[in-house]
Design an enzyme around this catalytic site. Structure first.
Site, PDB file in Angstrom:
ATOM      1  N   ASP A 108       9.253   2.611   1.471  1.00 39.89           N
ATOM      2  CA  ASP A 108       8.129   3.557   1.638  1.00 39.89           C
ATOM      3  C   ASP A 108       7.819   3.443   3.386  1.00 39.89           C
ATOM      4  O   ASP A 108       7.629   1.983   3.519  1.00 39.89           O
ATOM      5  CB  ASP A 108       6.895   2.891   1.158  1.00 39.89           C
ATOM      6  N   PHE A 124       0.840  -1.305  -0.056  1.00 42.08           N
ATOM      7  CA  PHE A 124      -0.236   0.132  -0.011  1.00 42.08           C
ATOM      8  C   PHE A 124       0.817   1.144   0.070  1.00 42.08           C
ATOM      9  O   PHE A 124       1.872   1.311   0.877  1.00 42.08           O
ATOM     10  CB  PHE A 124      -0.805  -0.101   1.054  1.00 42.08           C
ATOM     11  N   LYS A 155       2.790  10.469   7.830  1.00 50.14           N
ATOM     12  CA  LYS A 155       2.227  10.079   9.252  1.00 50.14           C
ATOM     13  C   LYS A 155       2.755  10.297  10.269  1.00 50.14           C
ATOM     14  O   LYS A 155       2.517  11.540  10.614  1.00 50.14           O
ATOM     15  CB  LYS A 155       2.054   8.196   9.275  1.00 50.14           C
TER      16      LYS A 155
HETATM   17  C1  LIG Z   1       3.092   2.620   3.907  1.00 46.59           C
HETATM   18  C2  LIG Z   1       2.278   3.365   3.424  1.00 46.59           C
HETATM   19  N1  LIG Z   1       2.412   4.321   2.339  1.00 46.59           N
HETATM   20  C3  LIG Z   1       1.590   5.192   2.079  1.00 46.59           C
HETATM   21  C4  LIG Z   1       0.365   5.557   2.768  1.00 46.59           C
HETATM   22  C5  LIG Z   1      -0.396   6.759   2.345  1.00 46.59           C
HETATM   23  O1  LIG Z   1      -0.201   7.764   3.107  1.00 46.59           O
HETATM   24  P1  LIG Z   1      -1.457   8.950   3.214  1.00 46.59           P
HETATM   25  O2  LIG Z   1      -2.839   8.353   3.633  1.00 46.59           O
HETATM   26  O3  LIG Z   1      -0.814   9.882   4.113  1.00 46.59           O
HETATM   27  O4  LIG Z   1      -1.585   9.425   1.712  1.00 46.59           O
HETATM   28  C6  LIG Z   1       0.082   4.758   3.726  1.00 46.59           C
HETATM   29  C7  LIG Z   1      -1.098   4.933   4.509  1.00 46.59           C
HETATM   30  O5  LIG Z   1      -1.788   4.184   5.199  1.00 46.59           O
HETATM   31  C8  LIG Z   1       0.809   3.964   3.940  1.00 46.59           C
HETATM   32  O6  LIG Z   1       0.734   2.935   5.189  1.00 46.59           O
END
Ligand SMILES: Cc1ncc(COP(=O)(O)O)c(C=O)c1O
Length: 401
Positions: free
Chosen positions: A221, A136, A250
């Protein structure tokens, strides 16, 4: 005007299904709703509130900056952005920082940079991105397509191209996909939304080697794992494997929206003036709060506390499991914890989460069969113990149902 949950259904786009509770106040790891009912927070705003609610260092940083300067845009730089970038460069492998407003935007920047770097250096054909099933990376159309869950990316018309998905923790699947046209491999050190699944050290090391062999960039990520969540400032530090690009969001703002992409000078230089940007990226309020969050988390006391608290947490979950036999596994890294429901309770993660809320505990799910916990990194031990007692009552309710 008093608002209630039914207003959501009246006036909000129905892409979320929020709980019936409306929290109005938070302090540390406790939250109170409109009725004054108190909850222990094991959700942490989905791994965002790394220092709990209204941590004094963050409140002070926000209030002080609020009296000085709110916004300029990137037509000018500002002191909090420079101080935060410097702190991130000092604390990590990175030499350059790009600020965004969310995880998806940080990833969007990372993916665009990887494509541009490869095009400039090797030619237009080197544009393939490898990511992983169950991964994700956000909800922009590029990042959701790179994410490995077609349910999230289907149904919006033609997708960005040259994106393929391997099996997480399976190097052979990557070997079968990677080639001279691969520009980047994007991976979460712990798949968060995909079920709190940590990458093995062998997998992460193998990805580094494969990327080096094929002149591809390795992108971590760390939107969910970053800023202390795993007991390291960033999870890559625990693996001893350095990425070419890292994204963080986050917990970076501890509850104030901000994201960042970290990289090296050699790679960063390909995003020349005008190639990418964001009105709010590097906003002074966000950067002032994030600087306070990074400085507070990046201390031996907080980081070693994460590991000690994670042990208390996991031991407690295992004890509950000895009594009720609901989990096949309790896994994760640091204070990103997944309790995997066994086959008798498969698909019931949401029921467990709702039962927990009834007992005064905020928890999360990751998919349909994993109950996820991402509490404050400084949650008092007493709150962990009390929260687990509430969780045990929720589990008992599910078992008896
Ligand atoms: C690993 C990861 N990358 C990207 C995101 C996306 O972040 P945002 O919701 O701040 O766009 C998330 C959100 O849960 C995530 O867990």
């Amino acid at each position: 005007m008093q608002v209630s949950r039914s207003v959501f259904d009246d006036v909000m786009v129905p892409n979320y299904a929020p709980s019936k509770i409306i929290p109005v106040k938070g302090e540390g790891s406790r939250v109170w709703d409109q009725n004054g009912t108190e909850f222990i927070d094991f959700a942490g705003g989905i791994a965002v509130n790394c220092l709990g609610h209204c941590h004094p260092a963050l409140v002070t940083a926000l209030k002080e900056q609020a009296d000085k300067l709110w916004h300029l845009s990137n037509v000018m730089t500002n002191e909090p952005a420079l101080l935060l970038a410097k702190a991130l460069v000092d604390a990590t492998f990175a030499e350059k920082v790009y600020f965004a407003n969310s995880g998806a935007e940080a990833n969007e920047a990372a993916l665009k940079l990887a494509r541009r770097f490869a095009k400039d250096k090797y030619g237009e054909q080197k544009n393939q991105i490898i990511a992983f099933k169950q991964g994700f990376h956000g909800r922009t159309f590029f990042t959701v397509t790179v994410g490995g869950q077609p349910a999230y990316s289907d149904g919006f018309g033609p997708k960005p191209e040259a994106i393929v998905h391997g099996e997480f923790n399976n190097l052979d699947s990557v070997k079968a996909l990677i080639n001279a046209n691969t520009c980047a491999v994007m991976v979460e050190p712990v798949q968060g939304e995909g079920g709190v699944m940590p990458a093995t050290a062998e997998f992460i090391k193998g990805l580094r080697e494969l990327c080096d062999l094929h002149n591809a960039l390795l992108i971590f990520d760390e939107v969910q794992t970053g800023v202390g969540r795993t007991g390291e400032l960033y999870a890559y530090m625990g693996y001893g494997v350095t990425p070419d690009i890292l994204t963080t969001a986050k917990a970076l703002g501890g509850g104030f929206p901000i994201g960042a992409m970290l990289t090296t000078t050699d790679i960063a230089k390909h995003l020349v003036v005008g190639t990418h940007g964001s009105t709010y990226g590097g906003n002074p309020l966000a950067c002032a709060v994030a600087l306070a969050a990074v400085n507070t988390v990046n201390t031996p006391a907080v980081l070693s506390g994460v590991n000690a608290k994670a042990k208390l947490f996991k031991d407690g979950l295992n004890k509950i499991n000895e009594k009720y036999h609901v989990f096949s596994e309790v896994r994760g890294a640091g204070l990103l914890i997944g309790a995997v429901l066994n086959s008798d309770y498969a698909g019931k993660a949401r029921d467990v989460m709702l039962a927990a809320a009834d007992q005064g505990l905020m928890a999360l799910v990751a998919g349909t069969s994993v109950v996820r916990f991402a509490p404050s990194l400084v949650i008092p031990d007493a709150d962990i113990i009390e929260g687990l007692a509430r969780f045990e009552r929720a589990v008992a309710q599910i078992v008896q149902a």
